[in-house]
Design a protein around this motif. Structure first.
Motif, mmCIF file in Angstrom:
data_model
loop_
_atom_site.group_PDB
_atom_site.id
_atom_site.type_symbol
_atom_site.label_atom_id
_atom_site.label_comp_id
_atom_site.label_asym_id
_atom_site.label_seq_id
_atom_site.Cartn_x
_atom_site.Cartn_y
_atom_site.Cartn_z
ATOM 1 N N ARG A 98 0.827 -1.215 0.000
ATOM 2 C CA ARG A 98 0.000 0.000 0.000
ATOM 3 C C ARG A 98 0.856 1.257 0.000
ATOM 4 O O ARG A 98 0.573 2.214 -0.715
ATOM 5 N N TYR A 108 2.326 1.798 -3.405
ATOM 6 C CA TYR A 108 1.292 2.285 -4.323
ATOM 7 C C TYR A 108 1.061 3.781 -4.105
ATOM 8 O O TYR A 108 0.981 4.559 -5.049
ATOM 9 N N ILE A 109 0.958 4.187 -2.866
ATOM 10 C CA ILE A 109 0.726 5.603 -2.546
ATOM 11 C C ILE A 109 1.900 6.450 -3.036
ATOM 12 O O ILE A 109 1.706 7.490 -3.667
ATOM 13 N N ARG A 110 3.129 6.002 -2.765
ATOM 14 C CA ARG A 110 4.316 6.762 -3.217
ATOM 15 C C ARG A 110 4.373 6.872 -4.732
ATOM 16 O O ARG A 110 4.776 7.897 -5.273
ATOM 17 N N THR A 112 -10.533 8.697 -2.612
ATOM 18 C CA THR A 112 -9.710 7.817 -3.437
ATOM 19 C C THR A 112 -9.837 6.399 -2.906
ATOM 20 O O THR A 112 -9.719 6.166 -1.703
ATOM 21 N N LEU A 147 -8.130 3.080 -2.525
ATOM 22 C CA LEU A 147 -6.847 2.400 -2.625
ATOM 23 C C LEU A 147 -7.102 0.958 -3.041
ATOM 24 O O LEU A 147 -8.172 0.404 -2.782
ATOM 25 N N ILE A 154 -3.258 11.988 -0.547
ATOM 26 C CA ILE A 154 -4.232 11.168 -1.265
ATOM 27 C C ILE A 154 -5.522 11.965 -1.350
ATOM 28 O O ILE A 154 -6.059 12.392 -0.324
#
Length: 130
Positions: free
Chosen positions: A90, A93-95, A106, A108, A102
Motif C-alpha cells: 500500500r 502504491y501511494i508513493r 480515493t 486504494l 491522497i
C-alpha cells in the motif's frame, strides 16, 4: 515455492481460479484477461520480503493486487508477515501514484494475500489477526 508450482500459479487462469474458489465459491467472477504481472517498485519492495507471486487485477473499474505466498513450515509470525507485506504494498502504491496527499474519496487497491501451506505437519498457529 518450487519452480513448477510458480510456473503453474503464474498462469493467469490458474491464478484467478484460486481466488475465484476462495472469494466466490468457484464462480468465474475474476477473469484471467484482466490479470497482469506487477512489474514495479512494489514487487521489488514486497518480494524482498520473500513474497512468491504478486499480480495486478485491472478490469477498468478497480485495481486490486493479489498475492500468493507459499509456506513450507509453521510460522507463528505468518499473520504479522502478511500484514507487513500488505502495508508495504500500500505504501509503495501511494508513493508511486500521489505526490503529497491522497485525494479525498480515493479508493486504494484491495490487497488480498493467500498463504498456501505445503508443510507436512498440521498448521497450529494463528490464521488471522484478532
Amino acid at each position: 515455492m518450487d519452480i513448477e508450482s510458480k510456473k503453474f500459479l503464474g498462469q493467469p487462469k490458474n491464478f484467478v481460479s484460486i481466488f475465484n474458489a476462495l472469494l466466490f465459491d468457484g464462480k468465474q467472477v475474476l477473469m484471467p484477461e484482466y490479470l497482469k504481472d506487477e512489474n514495479s517498485e512494489l514487487v521489488m519492495n514486497v518480494s524482498s520480503k520473500h513474497v512468491d507471486i504478486i499480480k495486478r487485477y485491472e478490469d477498468g473499474t478497480y485495481l486490486d493486487l493479489f498475492v500468493i505466498e507459499s509456506q513450507s513450515y509453521v510460522d507463528p509470525s505468518m499473520v504479522a508477515r502478511v500484514i507487513e507485506y500488505e502495508s508495504i504494498a500500500r505504501m509503495c502504491y501511494i508513493r508511486q501514484n500521489f505526490k503529497k496527499h491522497i485525494p479525498m474519496h480515493t479508493r486504494l487497491p484491495m490487497i488480498l494475500t493467500v498463504v498456501l501451506y505445503v508443510g507436512e505437519s498440521k498448521w497450529v498457529s494463528s490464521k488471522k489477526m484478532k
